[in-house]
Every structure is written in structure tokens, then in C-alpha cells.
Write a protein that holds these residues in place. Sequence first.
Motif, PDB file in Angstrom:
ATOM      1  N   MET A  51     -44.673 -17.922  -1.058  1.00  0.00           N
ATOM      2  CA  MET A  51     -44.722 -19.379  -0.904  1.00  0.00           C
ATOM      3  C   MET A  51     -43.315 -19.975  -0.949  1.00  0.00           C
ATOM      4  O   MET A  51     -42.971 -20.859  -0.156  1.00  0.00           O
ATOM      5  CB  MET A  51     -45.577 -19.992  -2.016  1.00  0.00           C
ATOM      6  CG  MET A  51     -47.055 -19.748  -1.888  1.00  0.00           C
ATOM      7  SD  MET A  51     -47.963 -20.372  -3.346  1.00  0.00           S
ATOM      8  CE  MET A  51     -47.445 -22.105  -3.344  1.00  0.00           C
ATOM      9  N   TRP A  52     -42.494 -19.492  -1.868  1.00  0.00           N
ATOM     10  CA  TRP A  52     -41.123 -19.999  -1.990  1.00  0.00           C
ATOM     11  C   TRP A  52     -40.320 -19.690  -0.725  1.00  0.00           C
ATOM     12  O   TRP A  52     -39.595 -20.555  -0.212  1.00  0.00           O
ATOM     13  CB  TRP A  52     -40.460 -19.390  -3.219  1.00  0.00           C
ATOM     14  CG  TRP A  52     -39.080 -19.908  -3.475  1.00  0.00           C
ATOM     15  CD1 TRP A  52     -38.743 -21.091  -4.071  1.00  0.00           C
ATOM     16  CD2 TRP A  52     -37.847 -19.256  -3.145  1.00  0.00           C
ATOM     17  NE1 TRP A  52     -37.372 -21.210  -4.128  1.00  0.00           N
ATOM     18  CE2 TRP A  52     -36.806 -20.105  -3.577  1.00  0.00           C
ATOM     19  CE3 TRP A  52     -37.527 -18.046  -2.539  1.00  0.00           C
ATOM     20  CZ2 TRP A  52     -35.467 -19.783  -3.400  1.00  0.00           C
ATOM     21  CZ3 TRP A  52     -36.189 -17.722  -2.358  1.00  0.00           C
ATOM     22  CH2 TRP A  52     -35.170 -18.572  -2.793  1.00  0.00           C
ATOM     23  N   ALA A  53     -40.467 -18.456  -0.219  1.00  0.00           N
ATOM     24  CA  ALA A  53     -39.746 -18.070   0.994  1.00  0.00           C
ATOM     25  C   ALA A  53     -40.176 -18.927   2.183  1.00  0.00           C
ATOM     26  O   ALA A  53     -39.349 -19.340   2.996  1.00  0.00           O
ATOM     27  CB  ALA A  53     -39.981 -16.589   1.291  1.00  0.00           C
ATOM     28  N   TRP A  54     -41.479 -19.211   2.283  1.00  0.00           N
ATOM     29  CA  TRP A  54     -41.981 -20.015   3.396  1.00  0.00           C
ATOM     30  C   TRP A  54     -41.441 -21.443   3.332  1.00  0.00           C
ATOM     31  O   TRP A  54     -41.057 -22.025   4.354  1.00  0.00           O
ATOM     32  CB  TRP A  54     -43.507 -20.023   3.379  1.00  0.00           C
ATOM     33  CG  TRP A  54     -44.121 -20.967   4.381  1.00  0.00           C
ATOM     34  CD1 TRP A  54     -44.888 -22.058   4.117  1.00  0.00           C
ATOM     35  CD2 TRP A  54     -43.996 -20.913   5.808  1.00  0.00           C
ATOM     36  NE1 TRP A  54     -45.260 -22.682   5.284  1.00  0.00           N
ATOM     37  CE2 TRP A  54     -44.721 -22.000   6.337  1.00  0.00           C
ATOM     38  CE3 TRP A  54     -43.345 -20.044   6.683  1.00  0.00           C
ATOM     39  CZ2 TRP A  54     -44.809 -22.238   7.712  1.00  0.00           C
ATOM     40  CZ3 TRP A  54     -43.433 -20.295   8.057  1.00  0.00           C
ATOM     41  CH2 TRP A  54     -44.159 -21.372   8.546  1.00  0.00           C
ATOM     42  N   ARG A  55     -41.388 -22.016   2.146  1.00  0.00           N
ATOM     43  CA  ARG A  55     -40.856 -23.372   1.997  1.00  0.00           C
ATOM     44  C   ARG A  55     -39.367 -23.403   2.322  1.00  0.00           C
ATOM     45  O   ARG A  55     -38.875 -24.375   2.908  1.00  0.00           O
ATOM     46  CB  ARG A  55     -41.137 -23.894   0.589  1.00  0.00           C
ATOM     47  CG  ARG A  55     -42.623 -24.206   0.366  1.00  0.00           C
ATOM     48  CD  ARG A  55     -42.917 -24.646  -1.056  1.00  0.00           C
ATOM     49  NE  ARG A  55     -44.333 -24.955  -1.196  1.00  0.00           N
ATOM     50  CZ  ARG A  55     -44.877 -26.133  -0.945  1.00  0.00           C
ATOM     51  NH1 ARG A  55     -44.120 -27.140  -0.543  1.00  0.00           N
ATOM     52  NH2 ARG A  55     -46.173 -26.334  -1.105  1.00  0.00           N
ATOM     53  N   CYS A  56     -38.644 -22.363   1.953  1.00  0.00           N
ATOM     54  CA  CYS A  56     -37.224 -22.271   2.324  1.00  0.00           C
ATOM     55  C   CYS A  56     -37.072 -22.146   3.838  1.00  0.00           C
ATOM     56  O   CYS A  56     -36.154 -22.721   4.437  1.00  0.00           O
ATOM     57  CB  CYS A  56     -36.569 -21.082   1.632  1.00  0.00           C
ATOM     58  SG  CYS A  56     -36.336 -21.266  -0.143  1.00  0.00           S
TER      59      CYS A  56
END
Length: 380
Positions: A298-303
Amino acid sequence: MSEVSMDQTRGLNGTYEKIQRVDPFLWIIPLVLNCFGLVMIVSLTSPHSMEVWGSPFVVGFRQVQWSFLGLTAMFLIYLFPIAFWERLSAYLWMVAFLLSFCTLIPGIGIEAGGARRWIDIGSLQFQPIELLIFAVVIHLSKCLSRSKEAPLKMFLGITLAVIFISIIPLLLQPDIGGMLLLSIICMGIHVENRGWGYPLVIGSAGLALLFPFIIRESYRLRRYVAFLDPWKEPLDSGFQVIQGLVAFANGGLLGVGIGKGLQKMNYLPAAHTDYIFAAIGEEFGFIGTGLVVILFTMWAWRCFKVYKQAPSPFLRTLLWGLVISVLLPFFINVGGVTKLLPLTGMPLPFMSYGGSSLLMMWIRVGLIVRITKEIVGTPS
């Protein structure tokens, strides 16, 4: 960082609409991972802490201190514009480079396991490679985004030059794992800026040529053999690999419960550092490890959504480099613990015990959130 999130959405034409506000999940997700790691560190170290210091929370409290220091550093980094870091990138790289040599100075550098990778600063111990990788990401991103050279000349004259200079102190320590990590991150930054071609061909050839030298040391050869067949020496080189797999098997789907894992009773070496993912698997089961993977995803996708909106080559390349410098250690750690990759002693970002890694991870988050703020403030 007080802005409320309004996630960008995908339009009917398949393009991304401009993000409207800073996404708080860029720092909330790392905070959740950090807190989860604190719970696991207390659970895993409480027997040893109780035996040595008479309190089950000593090791956990140290990590709490590093967590507050990291959060403070994140906020301070957020206050400075990206142009500030762009101007000072060469100086920051130089400081980190020289600091890496301090590990070799008696009385300052700390020797452990035949290598000198730490420096003692008062009551704190710090691993300079963490700062070195951070500085290299900023400086290489600036150099590549500004360069107008031909692709081959850029790869040889900038990317490889930065790699070869930066690994000099790591060769002397020695820190082969750190050298490989730094090199792969630099290659990844070049990929974003100029494509896969030269990094893939030259990087693969270089790794093939260096492999005999990498495994020349007996402890590295034992790690490689343990990766291929840990059951060949189950009580020696393969012990940690096997115990990590046993931890996952014990945990099953739901885990045995927090504080009830058996691997922390000296069965699993480095349970609160390199093998914290396996310990999570035992105490929280597949649900727990799956949650960790989902949070990183999720963090990677938001980045990535922020990356798609970066208005300048430097911001885009810098964000890419910062994110892969977080995700690559994650993949290496999880791959080593699950026997998909050879063990390298890589900590799990935001979760493993250790102040240097945690501090620099939070500094990366601060810079990522700052990039998002500047993208939001850029006129469409």
C-alpha cells in the motif's frame, strides 16, 4: 504534514488526476509498521532483558527512543525545501563518504564479526552506510536528471563512477552486502532515468565476475551453502534458516499468540533484528506476515501515485530512488528469511531492532512527504 489526504484517482481516459493534498498514509503506514515492530521487539527480547537487566522492556525502550528520534528527524527534514538538498547533495555525499572511513579508526570504529561497520558516537552507535546510501540517492538523482550526455557515457561516467567511489570504504570494512545494496540502488536509479539496457547487461556481468570473490570468505560461502541446502548442516550453517522456517510452520494461519513464540528462547538467532519477519510469522501467523506485506505494498502504491505527478526529472528520480532504497531491503530481508534468497543480514525496514536503519528510514519518509507537498503546490 497536517494536510488531510485526498487521493488522486484514475480518470476515464486512463490518466492520473493531479493529487490535491499530501497523503498522510505516506507516514502513517510506516508508523504502523514501526509500532508493530516495537511490540515484536518487546515480545522477543523480554526474557533476555529480564534476565540481564531485571526488566522486560529495556531493549524495547531503546527502540522507542530511536523511534522518537526518527519521527523528529522526519519532521525536521520535511521543513527544508527539496532545492536545499539538491544544492547540498555533493557535500552530503562527501561527509557520508568520509564518515564511512571512520569505522576503520581504532577507538571510533567498532569491530564485530571480523568487520568494522559501526562507529561509536558518545553513547550512540551508528552505521555510516545508512547515511551513505541516503546521500548517494540524492546526489546521483541530481547528476542523472541534469546530465545531457549520451546514455553509455552517462552510465560509465556518472552511475558507475558514483558506485566505485562510494564502495571504497565498504571494501575496506569489509561490507559486501552493503556494497551490493548500494550498487543495486544506483542501478535502479539509472534505470528510471535512462532505461534497463546498460545496468542489466553490465550489472549482471559484473556480479558474475565478482561472485567467486564474494564467496571466497568462509562465512559467506557457508551462507550460500545454507541457502542451497540448509539441512546439510542443520546444527551449524543451516541452523538459522531452518529455525526461521520452523517459526513460520509453528505460526500457521493465525499464529501462536503474542509473547507465546518458542523461537525467541534462543532457538532463532537474531529474532528481533534480521529474523523479525519469521518471529511475526510464528506469533501472528500468515495473517501477521500478510499484513506486513500488504502495508508495504500500500505504501509503495501511494508513493507511485505521487511519482506519476512529479513535475521535474529530479523530483521524479529522487522519489524513485528513495522508495527503492526502502523496498529493496524489504525484499532482501523477506527473501532471505523465507529462503528465496541467501541470507545477507539485512534488517526489515521500520520493524527490525536497530537505530541507524530506523532513523534513516524515517528521514527518507520526511523527504518523500516533502516532495509530495511541493508537487501539490506546483501549479497545474
